[in-house]
Design a protein around this motif. Structure first.
Motif, PDB file in Angstrom:
ATOM      1  N   PHE A  67       0.815  -1.217   0.000  1.00 47.84           N
ATOM      2  CA  PHE A  67       0.000   0.000   0.000  1.00 47.84           C
ATOM      3  C   PHE A  67       0.848   1.267   0.000  1.00 47.84           C
ATOM      4  CE2 PHE A  67      -2.354  -3.418   1.927  1.00 47.84           C
ATOM      5  CZ  PHE A  67      -3.566  -3.363   1.253  1.00 47.84           C
ATOM      6  N   THR A  68       0.259   2.319  -0.549  1.00 46.08           N
ATOM      7  CA  THR A  68       0.823   3.658  -0.462  1.00 46.08           C
ATOM      8  C   THR A  68       0.009   4.426   0.564  1.00 46.08           C
ATOM      9  OG1 THR A  68       1.518   3.691  -2.780  1.00 46.08           O
ATOM     10  CG2 THR A  68       1.273   5.811  -1.686  1.00 46.08           C
ATOM     11  N   ALA A  69       0.658   4.915   1.611  1.00 48.27           N
ATOM     12  CA  ALA A  69      -0.033   5.732   2.608  1.00 48.27           C
ATOM     13  C   ALA A  69      -0.279   7.120   2.019  1.00 48.27           C
ATOM     14  CB  ALA A  69       0.794   5.838   3.881  1.00 48.27           C
ATOM     15  N   VAL A  70      -1.524   7.573   2.053  1.00 47.95           N
ATOM     16  CA  VAL A  70      -1.873   8.881   1.490  1.00 47.95           C
ATOM     17  C   VAL A  70      -2.004   9.915   2.604  1.00 47.95           C
ATOM     18  CG1 VAL A  70      -3.530  10.188   0.117  1.00 47.95           C
ATOM     19  CG2 VAL A  70      -2.973   7.818  -0.504  1.00 47.95           C
ATOM     20  N   CYS A  71      -2.947   9.713   3.513  1.00 48.41           N
ATOM     21  CA  CYS A  71      -3.073  10.643   4.640  1.00 48.41           C
ATOM     22  C   CYS A  71      -4.056  10.107   5.666  1.00 48.41           C
ATOM     23  CB  CYS A  71      -3.509  12.031   4.180  1.00 48.41           C
ATOM     24  SG  CYS A  71      -5.181  12.107   3.536  1.00 48.41           S
ATOM     25  N   LEU A  72      -3.912  10.572   6.881  1.00 48.12           N
ATOM     26  CA  LEU A  72      -4.894  10.318   7.928  1.00 48.12           C
ATOM     27  C   LEU A  72      -6.074  11.268   7.723  1.00 48.12           C
ATOM     28  CD1 LEU A  72      -2.390  10.033  10.878  1.00 48.12           C
ATOM     29  CD2 LEU A  72      -3.958   8.220  10.168  1.00 48.12           C
ATOM     30  N   THR A  73      -7.266  10.827   8.112  1.00 50.84           N
ATOM     31  CA  THR A  73      -8.451  11.665   7.924  1.00 50.84           C
ATOM     32  C   THR A  73      -9.121  12.070   9.233  1.00 50.84           C
ATOM     33  OG1 THR A  73      -9.800   9.669   7.603  1.00 50.84           O
ATOM     34  CG2 THR A  73      -8.933  10.741   5.626  1.00 50.84           C
ATOM     35  N   VAL A 129      -8.731   5.331  17.927  1.00 52.65           N
ATOM     36  CA  VAL A 129      -8.964   4.758  16.596  1.00 52.65           C
ATOM     37  C   VAL A 129      -8.667   5.834  15.564  1.00 52.65           C
ATOM     38  CG1 VAL A 129     -10.669   3.744  15.034  1.00 52.65           C
ATOM     39  CG2 VAL A 129     -10.739   3.194  17.479  1.00 52.65           C
ATOM     40  N   TRP A 130      -7.804   5.516  14.605  1.00 52.08           N
ATOM     41  CA  TRP A 130      -7.539   6.456  13.523  1.00 52.08           C
ATOM     42  C   TRP A 130      -8.201   5.975  12.240  1.00 52.08           C
ATOM     43  CZ3 TRP A 130      -5.404   3.761   9.659  1.00 52.08           C
ATOM     44  CH2 TRP A 130      -4.494   2.721   9.942  1.00 52.08           C
ATOM     45  N   TYR A 131      -8.435   6.909  11.344  1.00 52.54           N
ATOM     46  CA  TYR A 131      -8.991   6.610  10.021  1.00 52.54           C
ATOM     47  C   TYR A 131      -8.103   7.278   8.978  1.00 52.54           C
ATOM     48  CZ  TYR A 131     -12.968   5.389  12.903  1.00 52.54           C
ATOM     49  OH  TYR A 131     -13.750   4.815  13.871  1.00 52.54           O
ATOM     50  N   GLY A 132      -7.977   6.644   7.822  1.00 52.09           N
ATOM     51  CA  GLY A 132      -7.088   7.203   6.810  1.00 52.09           C
ATOM     52  C   GLY A 132      -7.359   6.652   5.423  1.00 52.09           C
ATOM     53  N   ILE A 133      -6.619   7.177   4.459  1.00 52.34           N
ATOM     54  CA  ILE A 133      -6.757   6.782   3.059  1.00 52.34           C
ATOM     55  C   ILE A 133      -5.465   6.107   2.599  1.00 52.34           C
ATOM     56  CG2 ILE A 133      -7.057   7.580   0.681  1.00 52.34           C
ATOM     57  CD1 ILE A 133      -9.604   7.807   2.281  1.00 52.34           C
ATOM     58  N   LEU A 134      -5.605   4.908   2.052  1.00 54.18           N
ATOM     59  CA  LEU A 134      -4.502   4.177   1.452  1.00 54.18           C
ATOM     60  C   LEU A 134      -4.775   3.997  -0.039  1.00 54.18           C
ATOM     61  CD1 LEU A 134      -3.930   1.287   4.055  1.00 54.18           C
ATOM     62  CD2 LEU A 134      -2.563   3.354   3.777  1.00 54.18           C
ATOM     63  N   ALA A 135      -3.717   3.710  -0.789  1.00 52.08           N
ATOM     64  CA  ALA A 135      -3.819   3.391  -2.213  1.00 52.08           C
ATOM     65  C   ALA A 135      -2.927   2.184  -2.473  1.00 52.08           C
ATOM     66  CB  ALA A 135      -3.375   4.586  -3.058  1.00 52.08           C
ATOM     67  N   PRO A 136      -3.061   1.544  -3.620  1.00 54.38           N
ATOM     68  CA  PRO A 136      -2.154   0.438  -3.933  1.00 54.38           C
ATOM     69  C   PRO A 136      -0.703   0.896  -3.948  1.00 54.38           C
ATOM     70  CG  PRO A 136      -4.029   0.448  -5.426  1.00 54.38           C
ATOM     71  CD  PRO A 136      -4.090   1.731  -4.663  1.00 54.38           C
ATOM     72  N   ALA A 137       0.210  -0.017  -3.660  1.00 61.23           N
ATOM     73  CA  ALA A 137       1.640   0.299  -3.673  1.00 61.23           C
ATOM     74  C   ALA A 137       2.054   0.804  -5.049  1.00 61.23           C
ATOM     75  CB  ALA A 137       2.452  -0.942  -3.313  1.00 61.23           C
ATOM     76  N   ASP A 190     -19.537  16.410  15.256  1.00 50.50           N
ATOM     77  CA  ASP A 190     -20.867  15.819  15.438  1.00 50.50           C
ATOM     78  C   ASP A 190     -20.792  14.299  15.517  1.00 50.50           C
ATOM     79  OD1 ASP A 190     -21.970  18.332  15.407  1.00 50.50           O
ATOM     80  OD2 ASP A 190     -22.609  18.251  13.305  1.00 50.50           O
ATOM     81  N   GLN A 191     -19.705  13.734  14.949  1.00 54.15           N
ATOM     82  CA  GLN A 191     -19.472  12.285  15.013  1.00 54.15           C
ATOM     83  C   GLN A 191     -18.546  11.924  16.182  1.00 54.15           C
ATOM     84  OE1 GLN A 191     -20.769   9.929  12.899  1.00 54.15           O
ATOM     85  NE2 GLN A 191     -21.957  11.509  11.864  1.00 54.15           N
ATOM     86  N   ALA A 192     -18.320  12.878  17.083  1.00 52.41           N
ATOM     87  CA  ALA A 192     -17.424  12.686  18.230  1.00 52.41           C
ATOM     88  C   ALA A 192     -16.021  12.342  17.774  1.00 52.41           C
ATOM     89  CB  ALA A 192     -17.967  11.604  19.168  1.00 52.41           C
ATOM     90  N   SER A 193     -15.575  12.985  16.695  1.00 55.79           N
ATOM     91  CA  SER A 193     -14.249  12.732  16.137  1.00 55.79           C
ATOM     92  C   SER A 193     -13.533  14.052  15.875  1.00 55.79           C
ATOM     93  CB  SER A 193     -14.367  11.941  14.828  1.00 55.79           C
ATOM     94  OG  SER A 193     -15.039  10.722  15.042  1.00 55.79           O
ATOM     95  N   LEU A 194     -12.241  13.943  15.588  1.00 57.12           N
ATOM     96  CA  LEU A 194     -11.416  15.095  15.277  1.00 57.12           C
ATOM     97  C   LEU A 194     -10.658  14.844  13.981  1.00 57.12           C
ATOM     98  CD1 LEU A 194      -9.840  15.660  18.813  1.00 57.12           C
ATOM     99  CD2 LEU A 194     -11.609  17.083  17.750  1.00 57.12           C
ATOM    100  N   PRO A 195     -10.346  15.907  13.215  1.00 56.75           N
ATOM    101  CA  PRO A 195      -9.532  15.700  12.013  1.00 56.75           C
ATOM    102  C   PRO A 195      -8.114  15.315  12.394  1.00 56.75           C
ATOM    103  CG  PRO A 195      -9.869  18.039  12.405  1.00 56.75           C
ATOM    104  CD  PRO A 195     -10.729  17.311  13.393  1.00 56.75           C
ATOM    105  N   ALA A 196      -7.511  14.423  11.625  1.00 57.97           N
ATOM    106  CA  ALA A 196      -6.115  14.043  11.840  1.00 57.97           C
ATOM    107  C   ALA A 196      -5.244  14.819  10.868  1.00 57.97           C
ATOM    108  CB  ALA A 196      -5.943  12.542  11.639  1.00 57.97           C
ATOM    109  N   THR A 197      -3.978  14.982  11.207  1.00 58.61           N
ATOM    110  CA  THR A 197      -3.140  15.866  10.399  1.00 58.61           C
ATOM    111  C   THR A 197      -1.902  15.166   9.834  1.00 58.61           C
ATOM    112  OG1 THR A 197      -2.025  16.593  12.425  1.00 58.61           O
ATOM    113  CG2 THR A 197      -3.867  17.939  11.633  1.00 58.61           C
ATOM    114  N   GLY A 198      -1.936  13.880   9.631  1.00 54.83           N
ATOM    115  CA  GLY A 198      -0.777  13.177   9.105  1.00 54.83           C
ATOM    116  C   GLY A 198      -0.814  13.034   7.600  1.00 54.83           C
TER     117      GLY A 198
END
Length: 325
Positions: free
Chosen positions: A117-123, A252-260, A289-297
């Motif tokens: 995978f290619t790491a794109v960013c945390l969301t 718990v973190w959430y993020g976007i990945l892409a194929p390597a 409103d979803q009890a979450s915060l934006p991530a900055t990675g």
């Protein structure tokens, strides 16, 4: 010497051309619809965040951004589909902490968690919270631990399934506190929360997003949050560290990945566009409103997080005997 310099010249002249060609490909992207795969059913946090981003990215990119749910095996099915896709920027993965936990919980995966995978960013990030049914009687973490120790094996904790974030958080804490606290896995968040609200199971390590409404209504009682600092939706709920367990975290973190192999120019473009969305007040409010915060990675930070977490969760899985066949 003249001959050597002449031989080098075509290569040196070609390098700027290659850079321009790469830049042109990035500028031309996207030329058709982009697909964001979610490895879970509609309605969960990974799906919610993917759909929030898709709406905004569609406006930026001028192309349809379609969310495709490919649920199963704690996200493994959808993740495998992305790993096997072309690295052209048209197939992305909305993933979460389960990505690194699966590398620890599953003896065999059909992909390499890091290399494929290619790491794109945390969301986004979401706190894990220990909640109990009010009839248990405890009002703080010390009371919960004392009650659980007084009734070994009787206080189980519910999660949305084996090998998930709640399971890892629960096993991590019960070993830290020396508790005999059975894990009770369910097939999804909804049935786990339903049994918790009914009092059929006394406790749960849950993502705050999924239980906040029930905490506010009084149906569940929040005991502690697994974050470094208290969280805005629950200002009166202490952290585990404040409650006597220094360093205990299970966000718990959430993020976007892409194929390597996704070209760096496209990776950067996607990350920058998503980060521009994260900076918008409306998007930040929607996350709140979803009890979450934006991530900055960005790509580098997200890749480092994945590499760091895999061995960490493997150690937890080994010590706790967490395995999913």
């Amino acid at each position: 010497m003249i001959g050597q310099g002449t031989a080098r010249r075509p290569l040196l002249l070609a390098l700027p051309g290659l850079a321009l060609a790469a830049g042109a490909r990035a500028q031309a992207w996207p030329a058709r619809p982009v697909r964001i795969v979610v490895g879970f059913a509609p309605g969960g946090p990974s799906d919610t965040y993917a759909r929030m981003l898709a709406t905004e990215l569609q406006a930026i990119w001028g192309q349809p951004v379609v969310v495709e749910n490919r649920a199963g095996a704690n996200g493994v099915i959808g993740t495998e589909a992305v790993a096997r896709s072309a690295a052209d920027g048209y197939t992305l993965l909305s993933t979460a902490t389960n990505h690194t936990m699966n590398a620890a919980a599953y003896p065999r995966l059909p992909y390499d968690t890091v290399a494929d995978f290619t790491a794109v960013c945390l969301t986004a990030t979401a706190p894990t919270v220990l909640v109990i049914h009010p009839k248990l009687g405890a009002t703080d973490l010390a009371g919960f631990v004392a009650h659980t120790k007084a009734h070994p094996g009787a206080v189980g904790y519910a999660t949305s399934g084996a090998g998930g974030a709640g399971h890892f958080a629960g096993e991590l804490f019960k070993r830290r506190a020396g508790l005999d606290m059975p894990h009770i896995p369910y097939r999804g968040t909804a049935p786990a929360v339903q049994d918790l609200l009914a009092g059929n199971v006394p406790a749960s390590f849950a993502t705050l997003t999924t239980v906040l409404v029930h905490i506010r209504s009084g149906g569940l009682r929040a005991i502690a949050v697994a974050t470094r600092e208290r969280v805005p939706p629950l200002p009166d709920t202490p952290t585990f560290e404040e409650s006597g367990y220094p360093g205990f975290e299970a966000n718990v973190w959430y993020g976007i990945l892409a194929p390597a192999g996704l070209p760096e120019a496209i990776t950067t473009r996607i990350a920058v566009d998503i980060q521009s969305i994260q900076a918008r007040p409306a998007f930040r409010k929607a996350l709140a409103d979803q009890a979450s915060l934006p991530a900055t990675g960005g790509p580098a930070e997200f890749a480092a997080l994945i590499r760091r977490e895999v061995p960490q969760w493997q150690a937890v899985a080994h010590d706790a005997g967490i395995t999913v066949d």
